[in-house]
Design a protein around this motif. Structure first.
Motif, PDB file in Angstrom:
ATOM      1  N   PRO A 241       5.947   5.260 -14.912  1.00  0.00           N
ATOM      2  CA  PRO A 241       7.068   5.562 -13.839  1.00  0.00           C
ATOM      3  C   PRO A 241       7.527   4.618 -12.771  1.00  0.00           C
ATOM      4  O   PRO A 241       6.705   3.679 -12.471  1.00  0.00           O
ATOM      5  N   PRO A 242       8.792   4.543 -12.352  1.00  0.00           N
ATOM      6  CA  PRO A 242       9.176   3.691 -11.585  1.00  0.00           C
ATOM      7  C   PRO A 242       8.752   3.986 -10.179  1.00  0.00           C
ATOM      8  O   PRO A 242       8.852   3.196  -9.265  1.00  0.00           O
ATOM      9  N   ALA A 243       8.526   5.405  -9.852  1.00  0.00           N
ATOM     10  CA  ALA A 243       8.208   5.627  -8.475  1.00  0.00           C
ATOM     11  C   ALA A 243       7.092   6.555  -8.498  1.00  0.00           C
ATOM     12  O   ALA A 243       6.716   7.387  -9.408  1.00  0.00           O
ATOM     13  N   ALA A 244       6.260   6.782  -7.277  1.00  0.00           N
ATOM     14  CA  ALA A 244       5.124   7.665  -7.315  1.00  0.00           C
ATOM     15  C   ALA A 244       5.019   8.138  -5.786  1.00  0.00           C
ATOM     16  O   ALA A 244       5.619   7.137  -4.812  1.00  0.00           O
ATOM     17  N   GLY A 245       4.151   9.000  -5.295  1.00  0.00           N
ATOM     18  CA  GLY A 245       4.051   9.211  -3.979  1.00  0.00           C
ATOM     19  C   GLY A 245       2.467   9.107  -3.655  1.00  0.00           C
ATOM     20  O   GLY A 245       1.746   9.520  -4.488  1.00  0.00           O
ATOM     21  N   LEU A 246       2.233   8.585  -2.742  1.00  0.00           N
ATOM     22  CA  LEU A 246       0.736   8.464  -1.995  1.00  0.00           C
ATOM     23  C   LEU A 246       0.808   8.664  -0.484  1.00  0.00           C
ATOM     24  O   LEU A 246       1.709   8.107   0.097  1.00  0.00           O
ATOM     25  N   VAL A 247      -0.273   9.420   0.011  1.00  0.00           N
ATOM     26  CA  VAL A 247      -0.607   9.432   1.353  1.00  0.00           C
ATOM     27  C   VAL A 247      -1.312   7.851   1.799  1.00  0.00           C
ATOM     28  O   VAL A 247      -1.858   7.409   0.847  1.00  0.00           O
ATOM     29  N   PRO A 248      -1.140   7.671   2.905  1.00  0.00           N
ATOM     30  CA  PRO A 248      -1.692   6.493   3.539  1.00  0.00           C
ATOM     31  C   PRO A 248      -3.248   6.411   2.944  1.00  0.00           C
ATOM     32  O   PRO A 248      -3.757   5.245   2.533  1.00  0.00           O
ATOM     33  N   ALA A 249      -3.745   7.277   2.870  1.00  0.00           N
ATOM     34  CA  ALA A 249      -5.323   7.470   2.583  1.00  0.00           C
ATOM     35  C   ALA A 249      -5.335   6.949   1.083  1.00  0.00           C
ATOM     36  O   ALA A 249      -6.397   6.191   0.543  1.00  0.00           O
ATOM     37  N   ALA A 250      -4.732   7.484   0.389  1.00  0.00           N
ATOM     38  CA  ALA A 250      -4.662   6.928  -1.199  1.00  0.00           C
ATOM     39  C   ALA A 250      -4.041   5.586  -1.297  1.00  0.00           C
ATOM     40  O   ALA A 250      -4.631   5.040  -2.341  1.00  0.00           O
ATOM     41  N   LEU A 251      -3.152   5.121  -0.355  1.00  0.00           N
ATOM     42  CA  LEU A 251      -2.861   3.700  -0.520  1.00  0.00           C
ATOM     43  C   LEU A 251      -4.082   2.819  -0.418  1.00  0.00           C
ATOM     44  O   LEU A 251      -4.282   1.741  -1.103  1.00  0.00           O
ATOM     45  N   ARG A 252      -4.917   3.070   0.625  1.00  0.00           N
ATOM     46  CA  ARG A 252      -6.011   2.432   1.083  1.00  0.00           C
ATOM     47  C   ARG A 252      -7.120   2.511  -0.208  1.00  0.00           C
ATOM     48  O   ARG A 252      -7.570   1.281  -0.731  1.00  0.00           O
ATOM     49  N   THR A 253      -7.429   3.670  -0.627  1.00  0.00           N
ATOM     50  CA  THR A 253      -8.129   3.762  -1.865  1.00  0.00           C
ATOM     51  C   THR A 253      -7.675   2.717  -3.001  1.00  0.00           C
ATOM     52  O   THR A 253      -8.578   2.146  -3.678  1.00  0.00           O
ATOM     53  N   VAL A 254      -6.438   2.700  -3.395  1.00  0.00           N
ATOM     54  CA  VAL A 254      -5.925   1.902  -4.284  1.00  0.00           C
ATOM     55  C   VAL A 254      -6.174   0.395  -4.096  1.00  0.00           C
ATOM     56  O   VAL A 254      -6.900  -0.175  -4.797  1.00  0.00           O
ATOM     57  N   LEU A 255      -5.899  -0.076  -2.831  1.00  0.00           N
ATOM     58  CA  LEU A 255      -6.089  -1.491  -2.505  1.00  0.00           C
ATOM     59  C   LEU A 255      -7.618  -1.796  -2.134  1.00  0.00           C
ATOM     60  O   LEU A 255      -7.864  -2.700  -2.765  1.00  0.00           O
ATOM     61  N   ASP A 256      -8.380  -0.847  -1.954  1.00  0.00           N
ATOM     62  CA  ASP A 256      -9.827  -1.080  -1.666  1.00  0.00           C
ATOM     63  C   ASP A 256     -10.637  -1.182  -3.007  1.00  0.00           C
ATOM     64  O   ASP A 256     -11.691  -1.843  -3.187  1.00  0.00           O
ATOM     65  N   ALA A 257     -10.022  -0.359  -4.177  1.00  0.00           N
ATOM     66  CA  ALA A 257     -10.470  -0.559  -5.189  1.00  0.00           C
ATOM     67  C   ALA A 257     -10.164  -1.572  -6.206  1.00  0.00           C
ATOM     68  O   ALA A 257     -10.910  -2.014  -7.359  1.00  0.00           O
ATOM     69  N   GLY A 258      -9.544  -2.540  -5.585  1.00  0.00           N
ATOM     70  CA  GLY A 258      -8.848  -3.637  -6.308  1.00  0.00           C
ATOM     71  C   GLY A 258      -8.353  -3.472  -7.733  1.00  0.00           C
ATOM     72  O   GLY A 258      -8.452  -4.166  -8.812  1.00  0.00           O
ATOM     73  N   VAL A 259      -7.540  -2.346  -7.780  1.00  0.00           N
ATOM     74  CA  VAL A 259      -6.696  -2.156  -9.120  1.00  0.00           C
ATOM     75  C   VAL A 259      -5.812  -3.074  -9.644  1.00  0.00           C
ATOM     76  O   VAL A 259      -5.049  -3.644  -8.840  1.00  0.00           O
ATOM     77  N   GLU A 260      -6.042  -3.420 -10.778  1.00  0.00           N
ATOM     78  CA  GLU A 260      -5.199  -4.771 -11.258  1.00  0.00           C
ATOM     79  C   GLU A 260      -3.541  -4.337 -11.277  1.00  0.00           C
ATOM     80  O   GLU A 260      -3.242  -3.230 -11.526  1.00  0.00           O
ATOM     81  N   PRO A 261      -3.159  -5.167 -10.679  1.00  0.00           N
ATOM     82  CA  PRO A 261      -1.566  -5.197 -10.573  1.00  0.00           C
ATOM     83  C   PRO A 261      -1.002  -4.821 -11.802  1.00  0.00           C
ATOM     84  O   PRO A 261       0.073  -3.935 -11.704  1.00  0.00           O
ATOM     85  N   GLU A 262      -1.385  -5.164 -12.860  1.00  0.00           N
ATOM     86  CA  GLU A 262      -0.448  -5.096 -14.277  1.00  0.00           C
ATOM     87  C   GLU A 262      -0.587  -3.664 -14.554  1.00  0.00           C
ATOM     88  O   GLU A 262       0.371  -2.937 -14.838  1.00  0.00           O
ATOM     89  N   LYS A 263      -1.714  -2.665 -14.167  1.00  0.00           N
ATOM     90  CA  LYS A 263      -1.507  -1.403 -14.333  1.00  0.00           C
ATOM     91  C   LYS A 263      -0.745  -0.693 -13.561  1.00  0.00           C
ATOM     92  O   LYS A 263      -0.455   0.510 -13.945  1.00  0.00           O
ATOM     93  N   LEU A 264      -0.338  -1.086 -12.550  1.00  0.00           N
ATOM     94  CA  LEU A 264       0.837  -0.440 -11.702  1.00  0.00           C
ATOM     95  C   LEU A 264       2.163  -1.291 -11.705  1.00  0.00           C
ATOM     96  O   LEU A 264       2.908  -0.741 -10.909  1.00  0.00           O
ATOM     97  N   SER A 265       2.305  -2.103 -12.672  1.00  0.00           N
ATOM     98  CA  SER A 265       3.777  -2.737 -12.822  1.00  0.00           C
ATOM     99  C   SER A 265       4.735  -2.219 -12.824  1.00  0.00           C
ATOM    100  O   SER A 265       5.752  -2.605 -12.480  1.00  0.00           O
TER     101      SER A 265
END
Length: 498
Positions: A241-265
């Motif tokens: 999808p081109p868009a999704a919704g996340l609360v601030p705590a979830a944004l931190r979770t994604v960043l702290d986990a080091g999710v590969e950028p390609e997966k969310l490209s």
């Protein structure tokens, strides 16, 4: 066409085989949703619960609950939302307070201690199975009760600072919110190819709106039981999808986990609401994944967002307006007023008021919020705290947000929250809880106090600081100050026992 009529049209005309809701790698079709809606309608008609009737729904993030939700709305009834995230005792009490003559719940929820008794004590219980079956579980609805003509949804507020309140959203608000959000189907088009990811609890206005508005527009939804990192990433990878919704705590979770950028490209934007999102967090997410974080500001009372960022606004204004909640959506006006209710000039801070048809008071009345903030000369809205947040300590005013910022300056602190604890001598005193960054060593309490003393006056320094594994949160992912105070009291009592 009104929102209710649109949902009814989809249930009657959408191809039976068309995909509607993905859940745990399986699809519920529009045919399955329609069959559930017909079964539920027959049960409610049989109980003399026709148009305008109040129907309680213990709303879980499951496809059959989405089906029940849109079925109640499409048939002109009122959805009374009840939270399954509450402990059984509190849920039973909430059911009793709601006065809903019929309550629908999953087998798991109705089997919790005291819950079924709370329903059948004054009304009819309907058991909603995971396969879409609807069965009577006991009780009888009282005659001539439970009417709310013209009301689409009765919904609980978040309950951040106290017990949740039940807010009535009428049909006019429902339609206006759909229109202002842009979730309007193209003329002559029944279904569209797009997909929305819904991971916020449906019992919160953000989750409910995410599901209903997407289906209303003819899009599919990918529904998650809750936000957890790996399932969310897999959904984004699978559907792109081109868009999704996340609360601030979830944004931190994604960043702290080091999710590969390609997966969310595929993501161009992330909408972010329910709680304040620090601009540095939004910027970090954008620089890491290339998705612009669009903050929103709203409330259950207004049926959703009243101010937001758009992608073009972000591209033009982000560097100079980072930290703002964006501009008002079409059909909404906002202003700041002083303590006497007089409008303040642009840029001056006061109590925020909103005028919109999305308000239950109508489009001609200014509705006062609990938030402090201002609107600048470019029309951007800035939230600066809550009017009811101030802690009065022996006559001195303490702003929790200032204390929070001081604690979050400590390198080990991921997030902090502050509340006022009743005190026999001083009235209230500031106390805090902190959540540490992943891998951070636990700092001594004295070190956190010293960090506060660097930027706060002595009366602003919290008298007690708890280090928690996770900060307690409401269904909307806001920090619950009610539970925070309980956490602090338990910590104080434990120390006194030593």
């Amino acid at each position: 066409m009104g929102a209710r009529s649109r949902l009814a049209e989809l249930l009657s005309k959408a191809p039976a085989e068309a995909q509607a809701v993905e859940f745990e790698d399986s699809w519920w079709t529009w045919g399955a949703l329609t069959s559930l809606a017909r079964r539920l309608d027959r049960k409610l008609d049989g109980a003399a619960m026709g148009e305008g009737s109040r129907v309680g729904l213990v709303l879980e993030n499951r496809p059959e609950h989405v089906g029940a939700l849109i079925a109640i709305l499409a048939t002109g009834r009122c959805v009374v939302t009840l939270s399954p995230l509450q402990p059984p005792e509190r849920l039973a009490a909430d059911i009793a307070r709601s006065g809903a003559p019929v309550v629908i719940g999953s087998p798991d929820v109705l089997d919790r201690p005291g819950v079924l008794d709370a329903v059948t004590g004054s009304g009819l219980a309907l058991r909603l199975g995971p396969d879409g079956t609807v069965e009577e579980a006991g009780g009888t609805p009282p005659r001539g009760s439970g009417q709310a003509p013209g009301v689409a949804i009765e919904m609980l507020t978040s309950g951040t600072t106290g017990p949740p309140k039940r807010v009535r959203l009428n049909d006019t608000q429902f339609d206006a919110a759909i229109h202002s959000s842009g979730q309007v189907p193209k003329e002559g088009v029944l279904l569209r190819r797009g997909l929305s990811v819904v991971s916020t609890p449906l019992v919160h206005i953000g989750g409910l709106w995410g599901a209903v508005s997407a289906l209303h527009a003819g899009r599919r939804i990918a529904l998650l039981p809750r936000f957890t990192l790996d399932p969310w990433v897999r959904v984004i990878e699978r559907h792109r999808p081109p868009a999704a919704g996340l609360v601030p705590a979830a944004l931190r979770t994604v960043l702290d986990a080091g999710v590969e950028p390609e997966k969310l490209s595929s993501l161009r934007v992330i909408t972010c609401g329910t709680a304040f999102c620090p601009p540095e967090l939004a910027e970090r997410f954008f620089r890491t994944y290339g998705a612009r974080v669009l903050m929103t500001y709203g409330a259950t009372e207004f049926a959703g967002a009243v101010a937001t960022w758009t992608l073009p606004m972000h591209e033009k204004w982000w560097d100079s307006k980072a930290g703002s909640a964006g501009r008002t959506v079409p059909g909404v006006e906002m202003r700041a007023v002083d303590t006497d209710g007089r409008p303040l000039p642009d840029g001056e801070t006061g109590r925020l008021e909103v005028r919109t048809v999305q308000s239950s008071l109508g489009g001609d009345v200014w509705t006062r919020t609990s938030d402090l903030g201002h609107v600048d000369t470019d029309g951007f809205v800035w939230i600066e705290g809550r009017a009811d947040d101030a802690i009065i300590r022996g006559g001195f005013k303490v702003q929790p947000d200032q204390v929070r910022k001081a604690l979050e300056r400590h390198p080990a602190v991921q997030e902090a929250a502050v509340a006022g604890l009743p005190d026999a001598r001083l009235g209230h005193v500031p106390v805090a809880a902190v959540e540490l960054r992943a891998g951070a060593q636990r700092p001594p309490a004295a070190e956190l106090v010293a960090c506060c003393r660097e930027s706060l006056t002595p009366y602003e320094v919290p008298v007690h600081i708890v280090i928690a594994d996770e900060l307690p949160r409401t269904p909307s992912s806001k920090v619950s100050r009610v539970e925070l105070l309980e956490l602090v009291k338990e910590s104080i009592e434990a120390k006194e026992l030593l």
